[in-house]
Design a protein around this motif. Structure first.
Motif, PDB file in Angstrom:
ATOM      1  N   SER A   1       0.832  -1.212   0.000  1.00 42.43           N
ATOM      2  CA  SER A   1       0.000   0.000   0.000  1.00 42.43           C
ATOM      3  C   SER A   1       0.865   1.260   0.000  1.00 42.43           C
ATOM      4  CB  SER A   1      -0.947  -0.004   1.196  1.00 42.43           C
ATOM      5  OG  SER A   1      -0.247  -0.344   2.359  1.00 42.43           O
ATOM      6  N   TRP A   2       2.121   1.127   0.449  1.00 40.20           N
ATOM      7  CA  TRP A   2       3.024   2.283   0.382  1.00 40.20           C
ATOM      8  C   TRP A   2       3.267   2.672  -1.071  1.00 40.20           C
ATOM      9  CZ3 TRP A   2       5.111   6.565   1.564  1.00 40.20           C
ATOM     10  CH2 TRP A   2       6.325   6.972   1.012  1.00 40.20           C
ATOM     11  N   VAL A   3       3.420   1.666  -1.949  1.00 38.81           N
ATOM     12  CA  VAL A   3       3.652   1.953  -3.366  1.00 38.81           C
ATOM     13  C   VAL A   3       2.382   2.518  -4.000  1.00 38.81           C
ATOM     14  CG1 VAL A   3       4.219   0.930  -5.597  1.00 38.81           C
ATOM     15  CG2 VAL A   3       5.436   0.204  -3.552  1.00 38.81           C
ATOM     16  N   VAL A   4       1.235   1.910  -3.642  1.00 38.78           N
ATOM     17  CA  VAL A   4      -0.029   2.329  -4.260  1.00 38.78           C
ATOM     18  C   VAL A   4      -0.391   3.752  -3.862  1.00 38.78           C
ATOM     19  CG1 VAL A   4      -2.493   1.839  -4.400  1.00 38.78           C
ATOM     20  CG2 VAL A   4      -0.864  -0.044  -4.404  1.00 38.78           C
ATOM     21  N   TYR A   5      -0.268   4.049  -2.572  1.00 37.32           N
ATOM     22  CA  TYR A   5      -0.707   5.365  -2.083  1.00 37.32           C
ATOM     23  C   TYR A   5       0.452   6.297  -1.783  1.00 37.32           C
ATOM     24  CZ  TYR A   5      -5.170   3.045  -1.710  1.00 37.32           C
ATOM     25  OH  TYR A   5      -6.305   2.357  -2.003  1.00 37.32           O
ATOM     26  N   ARG A   6       1.606   6.055  -2.414  1.00 31.29           N
ATOM     27  CA  ARG A   6       2.800   6.844  -2.125  1.00 31.29           C
ATOM     28  C   ARG A   6       2.544   8.342  -2.268  1.00 31.29           C
ATOM     29  NH1 ARG A   6       8.652   6.333  -5.137  1.00 31.29           N
ATOM     30  NH2 ARG A   6       9.493   8.235  -4.270  1.00 31.29           N
ATOM     31  N   THR A   7       1.953   8.723  -3.412  1.00 27.66           N
ATOM     32  CA  THR A   7       1.701  10.139  -3.667  1.00 27.66           C
ATOM     33  C   THR A   7       0.799  10.743  -2.602  1.00 27.66           C
ATOM     34  OG1 THR A   7       1.874   9.676  -6.010  1.00 27.66           O
ATOM     35  CG2 THR A   7       0.870  11.763  -5.384  1.00 27.66           C
ATOM     36  N   GLN A   8      -0.301  10.022  -2.294  1.00 29.44           N
ATOM     37  CA  GLN A   8      -1.266  10.547  -1.324  1.00 29.44           C
ATOM     38  C   GLN A   8      -0.613  10.709   0.043  1.00 29.44           C
ATOM     39  OE1 GLN A   8      -1.840   8.321  -3.618  1.00 29.44           O
ATOM     40  NE2 GLN A   8      -3.909   8.444  -4.437  1.00 29.44           N
ATOM     41  N   ILE A   9       0.208   9.715   0.439  1.00 28.58           N
ATOM     42  CA  ILE A   9       0.854   9.777   1.756  1.00 28.58           C
ATOM     43  C   ILE A   9       1.843  10.942   1.799  1.00 28.58           C
ATOM     44  CG2 ILE A   9       2.417   8.559   3.336  1.00 28.58           C
ATOM     45  CD1 ILE A   9       1.122   5.929   2.292  1.00 28.58           C
ATOM     46  N   GLU A  10       2.688  11.019   0.773  1.00 25.48           N
ATOM     47  CA  GLU A  10       3.689  12.102   0.738  1.00 25.48           C
ATOM     48  C   GLU A  10       3.021  13.473   0.713  1.00 25.48           C
ATOM     49  OE1 GLU A  10       7.510  10.099  -1.616  1.00 25.48           O
ATOM     50  OE2 GLU A  10       6.084  11.334  -2.709  1.00 25.48           O
ATOM     51  N   PHE A  11       2.000  13.578  -0.154  1.00 20.23           N
ATOM     52  CA  PHE A  11       1.337  14.874  -0.296  1.00 20.23           C
ATOM     53  C   PHE A  11       0.601  15.249   0.989  1.00 20.23           C
ATOM     54  CE2 PHE A  11      -1.727  17.937  -1.994  1.00 20.23           C
ATOM     55  CZ  PHE A  11      -0.909  18.698  -2.800  1.00 20.23           C
ATOM     56  N   GLY A  12      -0.025  14.244   1.603  1.00 20.77           N
ATOM     57  CA  GLY A  12      -0.725  14.483   2.867  1.00 20.77           C
ATOM     58  C   GLY A  12       0.230  14.965   3.950  1.00 20.77           C
ATOM     59  N   LEU A  13       1.418  14.347   4.029  1.00 25.61           N
ATOM     60  CA  LEU A  13       2.412  14.753   5.036  1.00 25.61           C
ATOM     61  C   LEU A  13       2.896  16.173   4.766  1.00 25.61           C
ATOM     62  CD1 LEU A  13       4.498  11.464   5.472  1.00 25.61           C
ATOM     63  CD2 LEU A  13       2.920  12.507   7.112  1.00 25.61           C
ATOM     64  N   ALA A  14       3.112  16.497   3.478  1.00 24.32           N
ATOM     65  CA  ALA A  14       3.568  17.846   3.127  1.00 24.32           C
ATOM     66  C   ALA A  14       2.505  18.881   3.492  1.00 24.32           C
ATOM     67  CB  ALA A  14       3.900  17.920   1.638  1.00 24.32           C
ATOM     68  N   MET A  15       1.229  18.532   3.257  1.00 22.28           N
ATOM     69  CA  MET A  15       0.143  19.457   3.585  1.00 22.28           C
ATOM     70  C   MET A  15       0.025  19.647   5.105  1.00 22.28           C
ATOM     71  SD  MET A  15      -1.620  21.013   1.339  1.00 22.28           S
ATOM     72  CE  MET A  15      -0.363  21.422   0.199  1.00 22.28           C
ATOM     73  N   LEU A  16       0.240  18.523   5.829  1.00 18.58           N
ATOM     74  CA  LEU A  16       0.209  18.593   7.291  1.00 18.58           C
ATOM     75  C   LEU A  16       1.319  19.534   7.778  1.00 18.58           C
ATOM     76  CD1 LEU A  16      -1.274  17.248   9.704  1.00 18.58           C
ATOM     77  CD2 LEU A  16       0.635  15.645   9.829  1.00 18.58           C
ATOM     78  N   ALA A  17       2.510  19.368   7.180  1.00 19.13           N
ATOM     79  CA  ALA A  17       3.634  20.238   7.549  1.00 19.13           C
ATOM     80  C   ALA A  17       3.300  21.691   7.227  1.00 19.13           C
ATOM     81  CB  ALA A  17       4.893  19.802   6.794  1.00 19.13           C
ATOM     82  N   TYR A  18       2.652  21.906   6.075  1.00 25.29           N
ATOM     83  CA  TYR A  18       2.277  23.264   5.668  1.00 25.29           C
ATOM     84  C   TYR A  18       1.346  23.894   6.700  1.00 25.29           C
ATOM     85  CZ  TYR A  18      -0.177  26.914   3.084  1.00 25.29           C
ATOM     86  OH  TYR A  18      -0.746  28.092   2.716  1.00 25.29           O
ATOM     87  N   LEU A  19       0.304  23.116   7.101  1.00 29.59           N
ATOM     88  CA  LEU A  19      -0.658  23.649   8.071  1.00 29.59           C
ATOM     89  C   LEU A  19       0.024  23.954   9.396  1.00 29.59           C
ATOM     90  CD1 LEU A  19      -3.851  21.491   7.423  1.00 29.59           C
ATOM     91  CD2 LEU A  19      -3.490  23.917   6.947  1.00 29.59           C
ATOM     92  N   MET A  20       0.919  23.051   9.838  1.00 26.47           N
ATOM     93  CA  MET A  20       1.604  23.264  11.118  1.00 26.47           C
ATOM     94  C   MET A  20       2.470  24.520  11.061  1.00 26.47           C
ATOM     95  SD  MET A  20       2.551  19.314  11.867  1.00 26.47           S
ATOM     96  CE  MET A  20       3.657  19.548  13.230  1.00 26.47           C
ATOM     97  N   VAL A  21       3.229  24.673   9.963  1.00 28.93           N
ATOM     98  CA  VAL A  21       4.104  25.840   9.849  1.00 28.93           C
ATOM     99  C   VAL A  21       3.263  27.115   9.725  1.00 28.93           C
ATOM    100  CG1 VAL A  21       5.874  26.960   8.427  1.00 28.93           C
ATOM    101  CG2 VAL A  21       5.988  24.513   8.857  1.00 28.93           C
ATOM    102  N   LEU A  22       2.137  27.004   8.993  1.00 24.66           N
ATOM    103  CA  LEU A  22       1.268  28.174   8.813  1.00 24.66           C
ATOM    104  C   LEU A  22       0.701  28.639  10.154  1.00 24.66           C
ATOM    105  CD1 LEU A  22      -0.068  29.954   6.593  1.00 24.66           C
ATOM    106  CD2 LEU A  22      -2.026  28.420   6.721  1.00 24.66           C
ATOM    107  N   VAL A  23       0.167  27.692  10.933  1.00 21.17           N
ATOM    108  CA  VAL A  23      -0.412  28.044  12.232  1.00 21.17           C
ATOM    109  C   VAL A  23       0.674  28.613  13.148  1.00 21.17           C
ATOM    110  CG1 VAL A  23      -1.433  27.068  14.330  1.00 21.17           C
ATOM    111  CG2 VAL A  23      -2.339  26.421  12.094  1.00 21.17           C
TER     112      VAL A  23
END
Lengths: 170, 78
Positions: free
Chosen positions: A46-68
């Protein structure tokens, strides 16, 4: 013949021509040469299948944390000299998200790339159409909308375009 | 362009997903090629031919009529 075969052990003896000749029934029972069945590949993790979603989700999480964090720090220090640096800090995780997105695009196969190209074209054109149409309406008195609506509109139309062109190749 | 992909895949008893995994493409792409809605690129067509141990012309058949005497010798040589 016997002097040519010094070893009397029958298992060591050379194979008699009878059994290696093409007419021999023993040869016919062998598996055909052409059948070279490759092993059935295992299902990807599932890491290979959802790699993009996982990576993008983590980047967005980082974005929200840094933004707040950035907004909180700026509210506490509205006149600090380093406020420009802190204000622009959320761009770093956003740039990470962009690079993940571009790399995900390059991992697509040829049909998926074609579908995405058509969906991007559709979303660009349809966004232009809608924003221009609303611009004309604003000219005759409709309420002014913020420019920040343009990106979500484009993203929604991109999703719609992906769905349309995916169904077309089904 | 017509193709015999579905037949060849059935001979090996592979699912679309298994063939897609071998070719390094999505299942959606394998399905689109099988249904004739998408013609694969030349590299992918070669990859498909290698996977099934066949020549490209044995898998993909152009719907245009080949000029007489041009395709025939190639087929005879197969």
């Amino acid at each position: 013949m016997s002097e040519q075969r010094p070893n009397p052990d029958p298992t060591e003896a050379p194979i008699e021509p009878l059994y290696t000749h093409p007419a021999s029934p023993f040869v016919r029972t062998e598996t055909p040469q052409q059948v070279d069945m490759p092993a059935v590949p295992a299902a990807p993790s599932s890491w290979v299948v959802y790699r993009t979603q996982i990576e993008f989700g983590l980047a967005m999480l980082a974005y929200l944390m840094v933004l707040v964090g950035s907004v909180t720090v700026l509210q506490a220090n509205p006149t600090a000299e380093w406020r420009y640096l802190v204000a622009v800090l959320p761009v770093v995780p956003a740039a990470l998200a962009l690079s993940i997105f571009v790399r995900a695009l390059s991992r697509l196969d040829e049909l998926q790339k074609r579908i995405q190209m058509q969906a991007f074209g559709f979303s660009l054109g349809a966004t232009a159409l809608l924003t221009f149409a609303y611009g004309f309406l604003e000219g005759v008195g409709m309420p002014h909308l913020s420019w920040t609506f343009v990106l979500p509109l484009m993203a929604i139309l991109w999703g719609v375009g992906t769905a349309i062109f995916t169904i077309r190749y089904r | 362009m017509k193709n015999r992909l579905r037949v060849l895949r059935a001979e090996l008893d592979w699912s679309q997903a298994q063939l897609a995994e071998r070719l390094g493409v999505s299942r959606q792409t394998v399905n689109a090629i099988e249904t004739g809605k998408y013609d694969p690129s030349l590299p992918l067509a070669f990859s498909i031919a290698r996977t099934f141990n066949r020549h490209i012309e044995e898998i993909f058949v152009s719907e245009e009529k080949a000029p007489a005497g041009r395709l025939a010798p190639t087929r005879a040589g197969l």
